[in-house]
Design a protein around this motif. Structure first.
Motif, PDB file in Angstrom:
ATOM      1  N   ASP A   1       0.838  -1.197   0.000  1.00  0.00           N
ATOM      2  CA  ASP A   1       0.000   0.000   0.000  1.00  0.00           C
ATOM      3  C   ASP A   1       0.876   1.253   0.000  1.00  0.00           C
ATOM      4  OD1 ASP A   1       0.897   0.374   2.589  1.00  0.00           O
ATOM      5  OD2 ASP A   1      -0.906  -0.465   3.501  1.00  0.00           O
ATOM      6  N   ASN A   2       0.237   2.417  -0.016  1.00  0.00           N
ATOM      7  CA  ASN A   2       0.964   3.642  -0.329  1.00  0.00           C
ATOM      8  C   ASN A   2       1.229   4.547   0.869  1.00  0.00           C
ATOM      9  OD1 ASN A   2       0.802   2.724  -2.953  1.00  0.00           O
ATOM     10  ND2 ASN A   2      -1.068   3.867  -3.393  1.00  0.00           N
ATOM     11  N   ILE A   3       0.938   4.048   2.065  1.00  0.00           N
ATOM     12  CA  ILE A   3       1.177   4.875   3.248  1.00  0.00           C
ATOM     13  C   ILE A   3       2.641   4.747   3.674  1.00  0.00           C
ATOM     14  CG2 ILE A   3      -1.204   4.728   4.045  1.00  0.00           C
ATOM     15  CD1 ILE A   3      -0.225   2.590   6.075  1.00  0.00           C
ATOM     16  N   SER A   4       3.075   5.645   4.579  1.00  0.00           N
ATOM     17  CA  SER A   4       4.492   5.667   4.929  1.00  0.00           C
ATOM     18  C   SER A   4       4.875   4.577   5.926  1.00  0.00           C
ATOM     19  CB  SER A   4       4.852   7.033   5.490  1.00  0.00           C
ATOM     20  OG  SER A   4       4.003   7.324   6.586  1.00  0.00           O
ATOM     21  N   ASN A   5       3.905   3.922   6.553  1.00  0.00           N
ATOM     22  CA  ASN A   5       4.225   2.810   7.439  1.00  0.00           C
ATOM     23  C   ASN A   5       4.402   1.534   6.627  1.00  0.00           C
ATOM     24  OD1 ASN A   5       4.176   4.158   9.879  1.00  0.00           O
ATOM     25  ND2 ASN A   5       1.955   4.011  10.012  1.00  0.00           N
ATOM     26  N   THR A   6       5.374   0.720   7.035  1.00  0.00           N
ATOM     27  CA  THR A   6       5.645  -0.495   6.267  1.00  0.00           C
ATOM     28  C   THR A   6       4.996  -1.710   6.933  1.00  0.00           C
ATOM     29  OG1 THR A   6       7.735  -0.673   7.473  1.00  0.00           O
ATOM     30  CG2 THR A   6       7.810   0.314   5.282  1.00  0.00           C
ATOM     31  N   THR A   7       3.763  -1.535   7.355  1.00  0.00           N
ATOM     32  CA  THR A   7       3.075  -2.624   8.039  1.00  0.00           C
ATOM     33  C   THR A   7       2.424  -3.601   7.058  1.00  0.00           C
ATOM     34  OG1 THR A   7       1.285  -1.041   8.282  1.00  0.00           O
ATOM     35  CG2 THR A   7       2.599  -1.479  10.232  1.00  0.00           C
ATOM     36  N   ASN A   8       2.251  -3.191   5.798  1.00  0.00           N
ATOM     37  CA  ASN A   8       1.638  -4.057   4.790  1.00  0.00           C
ATOM     38  C   ASN A   8       2.612  -4.224   3.630  1.00  0.00           C
ATOM     39  OD1 ASN A   8       0.051  -5.409   2.967  1.00  0.00           O
ATOM     40  ND2 ASN A   8      -1.363  -3.715   2.602  1.00  0.00           N
ATOM     41  N   CYS A   9       3.451  -5.241   3.755  1.00  0.00           N
ATOM     42  CA  CYS A   9       4.531  -5.437   2.782  1.00  0.00           C
ATOM     43  C   CYS A   9       4.571  -6.866   2.287  1.00  0.00           C
ATOM     44  CB  CYS A   9       5.886  -5.128   3.423  1.00  0.00           C
ATOM     45  SG  CYS A   9       6.171  -3.396   3.712  1.00  0.00           S
ATOM     46  N   TRP A  10       5.181  -7.050   1.121  1.00  0.00           N
ATOM     47  CA  TRP A  10       5.351  -8.395   0.560  1.00  0.00           C
ATOM     48  C   TRP A  10       6.271  -9.224   1.466  1.00  0.00           C
ATOM     49  CZ3 TRP A  10       9.773 -10.484  -2.191  1.00  0.00           C
ATOM     50  CH2 TRP A  10       9.513 -11.718  -2.776  1.00  0.00           C
ATOM     51  N   LEU A  11       7.359  -8.631   1.969  1.00  0.00           N
ATOM     52  CA  LEU A  11       8.140  -9.282   3.023  1.00  0.00           C
ATOM     53  C   LEU A  11       7.721  -8.644   4.343  1.00  0.00           C
ATOM     54  CD1 LEU A  11      11.735  -9.591   1.479  1.00  0.00           C
ATOM     55  CD2 LEU A  11       9.991 -11.378   1.737  1.00  0.00           C
ATOM     56  N   PRO A  12       7.195  -9.437   5.271  1.00  0.00           N
ATOM     57  CA  PRO A  12       6.493  -8.845   6.416  1.00  0.00           C
ATOM     58  C   PRO A  12       7.393  -8.238   7.475  1.00  0.00           C
ATOM     59  CG  PRO A  12       6.507 -11.231   6.584  1.00  0.00           C
ATOM     60  CD  PRO A  12       7.117 -10.899   5.248  1.00  0.00           C
TER      61      PRO A  12
ATOM     62  N   TRP B   1       2.039  22.596   5.957  1.00  0.00           N
ATOM     63  CA  TRP B   1       2.507  21.691   7.005  1.00  0.00           C
ATOM     64  C   TRP B   1       2.091  22.231   8.372  1.00  0.00           C
ATOM     65  CZ3 TRP B   1       8.368  21.514   5.306  1.00  0.00           C
ATOM     66  CH2 TRP B   1       8.435  21.015   3.992  1.00  0.00           C
ATOM     67  N   ILE B   2       1.927  21.294   9.330  1.00  0.00           N
ATOM     68  CA  ILE B   2       1.716  21.746  10.701  1.00  0.00           C
ATOM     69  C   ILE B   2       3.048  22.276  11.236  1.00  0.00           C
ATOM     70  CG2 ILE B   2      -0.280  20.323  11.252  1.00  0.00           C
ATOM     71  CD1 ILE B   2       1.634  18.277  12.463  1.00  0.00           C
ATOM     72  N   LYS B   3       2.951  23.111  12.272  1.00  0.00           N
ATOM     73  CA  LYS B   3       4.138  23.839  12.751  1.00  0.00           C
ATOM     74  C   LYS B   3       5.222  22.892  13.264  1.00  0.00           C
ATOM     75  CE  LYS B   3       5.126  27.791  15.807  1.00  0.00           C
ATOM     76  NZ  LYS B   3       6.405  28.043  15.232  1.00  0.00           N
ATOM     77  N   GLU B   4       4.787  21.848  13.932  1.00  0.00           N
ATOM     78  CA  GLU B   4       5.756  20.902  14.480  1.00  0.00           C
ATOM     79  C   GLU B   4       5.326  19.491  14.113  1.00  0.00           C
ATOM     80  OE1 GLU B   4       7.645  20.106  18.802  1.00  0.00           O
ATOM     81  OE2 GLU B   4       7.153  22.197  18.325  1.00  0.00           O
ATOM     82  N   ALA B   5       6.202  18.755  13.460  1.00  0.00           N
ATOM     83  CA  ALA B   5       5.843  17.411  13.014  1.00  0.00           C
ATOM     84  C   ALA B   5       6.977  16.447  13.339  1.00  0.00           C
ATOM     85  CB  ALA B   5       5.570  17.413  11.516  1.00  0.00           C
ATOM     86  N   LYS B   6       6.595  15.236  13.719  1.00  0.00           N
ATOM     87  CA  LYS B   6       7.590  14.204  13.998  1.00  0.00           C
ATOM     88  C   LYS B   6       7.229  12.977  13.187  1.00  0.00           C
ATOM     89  CE  LYS B   6       8.001  15.659  18.761  1.00  0.00           C
ATOM     90  NZ  LYS B   6       7.460  15.399  20.100  1.00  0.00           N
ATOM     91  N   GLY B   7       8.260  12.282  12.710  1.00  0.00           N
ATOM     92  CA  GLY B   7       7.954  11.085  11.946  1.00  0.00           C
ATOM     93  C   GLY B   7       9.080  10.078  12.002  1.00  0.00           C
ATOM     94  N   TYR B   8       8.752   8.871  11.584  1.00  0.00           N
ATOM     95  CA  TYR B   8       9.798   7.866  11.412  1.00  0.00           C
ATOM     96  C   TYR B   8       9.534   7.114  10.128  1.00  0.00           C
ATOM     97  CZ  TYR B   8       6.408   4.434  13.087  1.00  0.00           C
ATOM     98  OH  TYR B   8       5.309   3.646  13.228  1.00  0.00           O
ATOM     99  N   GLY B   9      10.611   6.649   9.517  1.00  0.00           N
ATOM    100  CA  GLY B   9      10.493   5.878   8.287  1.00  0.00           C
ATOM    101  C   GLY B   9      11.251   4.578   8.425  1.00  0.00           C
TER     102      GLY B   9
END
Lengths: 62, 498
Positions: free
Chosen positions: B219-230, B396-404
């Protein structure tokens, strides 16, 4: 009870040192040491988030 | 890329996801084959023994294991002459500094000659197949066509300057060559070599806990929870279940690493509150040995739920196997059956090397499928490759945190970003070889390389070929593995995770 050091370990990417303690023809203890550091994350601080991928991908070319 | 998209809540288009999967796939295939032949094979293959081989028998051996076209007597004689010229010149060049003649080498001369021939063939092959990476990424390494929100390379059947029918055909041909080599050269060589070194299924096991962030997104979201290799975690070789990953359980301590924490080196810190202050306490070079009872590495002790963890192809294959991935199970079972070993054999030096081959094969099989998926979308008129809804910083929101999260060929790679006032306030990378090469932690637990070396037999301590076999089986990539420091400002790198 010889201790041996392999530095640098070759046929890898980067700089690695390995020390092992040998007894009775077997390794009985081992230490892995990264012998270099990186500074790439500092480069992106204060930059536009849309360009950091381009800079950070330089961390590793293999 | 995913860290920033995660922070800003961006969903990419299908075409961008597929192109990213394709770039990652061809990188895995090239990287794993280079690792096997050029970084690892000479731990098992004695180049000088190849000179004693009978080219007629080598040709028979080749013909017995696959349908690869380079299988004639004259071909192997020519390769042997090439090696002889190198050895007789006294300048071994790319074959210098090997432990040639070491009694731990067990292949017959003909298998050595075949493997050296493929070492040389793989050099040419890898140069050809990586053209796909250059086509989609504009160059290799370090592709240029990524863009927050998708990709910058256009897809358009009516343009010469875009991914069009011609580029699809070009990629299909590369995919054919990739699978051909992996099926007919790499996998047969892996099985042939492994069959002479079965004792290495009992050596080099390591820590027994495995982590994969998941890769090749469905799928196209930034989380890799739905992948061909799990995505998942396996604890202490417990292959009855795969645990879900909780990224809050990722910590680092610096009891044995050359850093100082403000509230005690032994206190493991989540990347959210990470600190990186250099504190070199080791010997001044030249030195004979490190002070291994104190700090001894620039790599921090990365842990998951307090445990040292292996990442990489073995981690991905074990997790996929336990999670019930059909193709991983089929190919792994075939490999184990062919070698006459059980599933426990995976937890070893040879298991690690075999897992890399299994992964290469199944990815090479998927390559044409993913190319077709892209071709069909373009044909149906979907030309979107970028979602620009949040391109402008004003949105963008003023303060954003993320992980990839990403799986690199060598294992789990995580990036964490903090964006404040539309600029990067903090950034941190926790990389594959950081997990695998990590030193001891506050509890005294060894890192994966260290644990894997325990009980390795050594015939000659001054020629530690056996140690290299296990270390190389992890495919170390140290440039990424070391942490950040700013000697001038002595700044703390604070890492925050959403």
């Amino acid at each position: 009870m010889p201790k041996i050091a392999i530095d640098p370990v070759t046929r890898i990417e980067g700089h690695l040192r390995v020390e092992v303690q040998v007894e009775g023809g077997k390794v009985i203890d081992a230490w892995s040491s990264g012998t270099m550091w990186r500074g790439i994350e500092l480069i992106v601080k204060g930059r536009d988030p849309r360009e950091v991928w381009l800079l950070l991908s330089r961390i590793c070319g293999v | 890329m995913r860290a920033v998209e995660n922070a800003l809540g961006i969903v990419i288009p299908d075409n961008a996801r597929i192109i990213r999967n394709l770039i990652t796939a061809i990188q895995f295939i090239q990287d794993h084959v280079i690792h096997f032949y050029h970084l690892h094979a000479l731990d098992w293959v004695d180049v000088t023994s190849a000179l004693k081989a009978d080219p007629v028998k080598t040709a028979s051996l080749q013909q017995s294991i696959s349908n690869w076209q380079n299988s004639s007597f004259s071909y192997f004689r020519a390769v042997q002459n090439k090696i002889r010229t190198i050895v007789e010149s006294g300048q071994l060049g790319l074959f210098a500094s090997g432990y040639w003649g070491h009694p731990a080498y067990k292949l017959p001369p003909e298998a050595n000659l075949m493997a050296v021939a493929h070492y040389l063939e793989a050099l040419d092959w890898q140069r050809d197949i990586i053209k796909m990476h250059a086509l989609l990424g504009a160059k290799n390494p370090h592709p240029q066509t990524y863009l927050v929100g998708g990709m910058s390379i256009p897809v358009d059947p009516n343009s010469q300057n875009a991914i069009n029918a011609g580029s699809i055909a070009f990629m299909k041909e590369i995919a054919r060559k990739a699978l051909d080599f992996v099926e007919n050269v790499y996998i047969p060589d892996l099985l042939a070599i492994a069959s002479f070194y079965k004792e290495w299924t009992k050596i080099g096991g390591g820590v027994g806990s495995f982590l994969s962030y998941g890769e090749f997104q469905n799928d196209n979201i930034s989380n890799t929870t739905n992948c061909w290799l799990p995505q998942g975690f396996i604890r202490n070789k417990d292959i009855s279940k795969v645990e879900n990953i909780d990224q809050h359980k990722i910590t680092e301590d610096v009891v044995r690493a050359w850093y100082k924490y403000s509230d005690g080196d032994e206190k493991a810190k989540h990347p959210w509150s990470g600190e990186t202050t250099a504190n070199y306490t080791g010997p001044q070079p030249p030195y004979k040995f490190l002070q291994t009872d104190k700090k001894y590495s620039w790599v921090k002790a990365i842990r998951y739920d307090g445990l040292p963890v292996e990442v990489g192809p073995l981690a991905r294959m074990v997790i996929a196997y336990v999670a019930g991935h059909n193709r991983v199970r089929e190919v792994t079972d075939i490999v184990l059956r062919r070698l006459g070993v059980g599933i426990d054999a995976l937890f070893s030096t040879l298991g690690r090397t075999a897992a890399r081959g299994i992964e290469t094969l199944i990815i090479a099989e998927m390559l044409p499928v993913w190319i077709d998926e892209l071709a069909e979308r373009i044909k149906a008129g979907d030309l979107r490759i970028h979602n620009g809804e949040k391109w402008e910083p004003s949105k963008w929101i003023k303060e954003a945190k993320g992980y990839g999260f990403h799986e690199a060929p060598r294992g789990a790679l995580g990036h964490w970003v903090v964006i404040k006032d539309r600029l990067v306030a903090n950034y941190q990378c926790v990389v594959p070889s950081g997990w695998n090469a990590s030193p001891r932690d506050a509890a005294g637990q060894r890192g994966p390389y260290e644990e894997a070396l325990i009980n390795t037999p050594l015939i000659y301590p001054d020629k530690p070929l056996e140690v290299l076999r296990t270390i190389h089986s992890f495919d170390p990539c140290m440039a990424c593995a070391i942490h950040v420091v700013d000697p001038n400002r002595n700044e703390l790198i604070k890492v925050k995770v959403s």
